[in-house]
Design an enzyme around this catalytic site. Structure first.
Site, PDB file in Angstrom:
ATOM      1  N   CYS A  24       0.855  -1.189   0.000  1.00 28.98           N
ATOM      2  CA  CYS A  24       0.000   0.000   0.000  1.00 28.98           C
ATOM      3  C   CYS A  24       0.892   1.241   0.000  1.00 28.98           C
ATOM      4  O   CYS A  24       1.740   1.393   0.871  1.00 28.98           O
ATOM      5  CB  CYS A  24      -0.912  -0.010   1.220  1.00 28.98           C
ATOM      6  SG  CYS A  24      -1.861   1.523   1.371  1.00 28.98           S
ATOM      7  N   CYS A  70      10.755   6.799 -48.112  1.00 29.86           N
ATOM      8  CA  CYS A  70      11.636   7.632 -48.948  1.00 29.86           C
ATOM      9  C   CYS A  70      12.286   6.858 -50.087  1.00 29.86           C
ATOM     10  O   CYS A  70      12.952   7.445 -50.922  1.00 29.86           O
ATOM     11  CB  CYS A  70      12.704   8.301 -48.078  1.00 29.86           C
ATOM     12  SG  CYS A  70      13.971   7.170 -47.472  1.00 29.86           S
ATOM     13  N   ASP A  86       3.908 -18.548 -29.143  1.00 30.83           N
ATOM     14  CA  ASP A  86       3.932 -19.629 -30.131  1.00 30.83           C
ATOM     15  C   ASP A  86       3.800 -19.102 -31.558  1.00 30.83           C
ATOM     16  O   ASP A  86       3.802 -19.858 -32.508  1.00 30.83           O
ATOM     17  CB  ASP A  86       2.840 -20.663 -29.829  1.00 30.83           C
ATOM     18  CG  ASP A  86       1.446 -20.034 -29.823  1.00 30.83           C
ATOM     19  OD1 ASP A  86       1.360 -18.810 -29.655  1.00 30.83           O
ATOM     20  OD2 ASP A  86       0.472 -20.785 -29.980  1.00 30.83           O
ATOM     21  N   GLU A  87       3.703 -17.783 -31.724  1.00 31.12           N
ATOM     22  CA  GLU A  87       3.652 -17.216 -33.061  1.00 31.12           C
ATOM     23  C   GLU A  87       5.045 -16.728 -33.455  1.00 31.12           C
ATOM     24  O   GLU A  87       5.863 -16.410 -32.603  1.00 31.12           O
ATOM     25  CB  GLU A  87       2.661 -16.048 -33.103  1.00 31.12           C
ATOM     26  CG  GLU A  87       1.225 -16.515 -33.003  1.00 31.12           C
ATOM     27  CD  GLU A  87       0.248 -15.359 -33.160  1.00 31.12           C
ATOM     28  OE1 GLU A  87       0.425 -14.568 -34.098  1.00 31.12           O
ATOM     29  OE2 GLU A  87      -0.663 -15.263 -32.341  1.00 31.12           O
ATOM     30  N   CYS A  95      14.719   2.795 -41.429  1.00 34.08           N
ATOM     31  CA  CYS A  95      15.413   3.371 -42.574  1.00 34.08           C
ATOM     32  C   CYS A  95      16.675   4.110 -42.116  1.00 34.08           C
ATOM     33  O   CYS A  95      16.627   4.895 -41.175  1.00 34.08           O
ATOM     34  CB  CYS A  95      14.474   4.316 -43.316  1.00 34.08           C
ATOM     35  SG  CYS A  95      15.264   5.153 -44.699  1.00 34.08           S
ATOM     36  N   CYS A  98      15.916   8.158 -43.514  1.00 33.37           N
ATOM     37  CA  CYS A  98      14.894   9.048 -42.949  1.00 33.37           C
ATOM     38  C   CYS A  98      14.453   8.628 -41.547  1.00 33.37           C
ATOM     39  O   CYS A  98      13.732   9.352 -40.875  1.00 33.37           O
ATOM     40  CB  CYS A  98      13.675   9.129 -43.868  1.00 33.37           C
ATOM     41  SG  CYS A  98      12.655   7.638 -43.895  1.00 33.37           S
TER      42      CYS A  98
HETATM   43 ZN    ZN Z   1      -3.260   1.269   3.219  1.00 33.40          ZN
HETATM   44 ZN    ZN Z   2      13.382   6.177 -45.519  1.00 32.35          ZN
END
Ligand code: ZN
Ligand code: ZN
Length: 106
Positions: A24, A70, A86-87, A95, A98
């Protein structure tokens, strides 16, 4: 979400010596977190700023890919696990000319 039994303020998860406590901020009440899955403020900060930190890293490898903004053909790249474990991870590009950042799903 748990609240202080003494003053009713929201308890803040805090890690000490590898153990997560709910503390707290007002009266200092402290109890051991019973549920798993609590993360400390420090850890959450790391996760949310992952892209920005990597994008500023000058030591990233450079690959040949065309910038959609760009047309420059060189970009820094890095890989991040942004979705479920799991993906496949997402590849990010920045770039070299830019600074535009975009992602490519592998
Ligand atoms: Zn408290
Ligand atoms: Zn760029």
């Amino acid at each position: 979400m748990e609240f202080c039994p003494k003053c009713g303020k929201m308890l803040i998860p805090k890690e000490e010596h590898g153990v997560v406590y709910l503390v707290c901020p007002v009266c200092g009440f402290k109890k051991k977190a019973e549920e798993r899955g609590y993360t400390t403020t420090e850890k959450r900060k790391e996760e949310s700023s992952g892209v920005a930190v990597n994008a500023e890293n000058p030591n990233l490898p450079i690959t040949t890919v065309q910038c959609p903004k760009c047309g420059n053909d060189k970009a820094y790249f890095w890989v991040e696990q942004t979705r479920a474990a799991d993906e496949p991870p997402t590849r990010f590009y920045k770039c070299t000319k830019c600074g535009y950042v975009w992602r490519e799903y592998s």
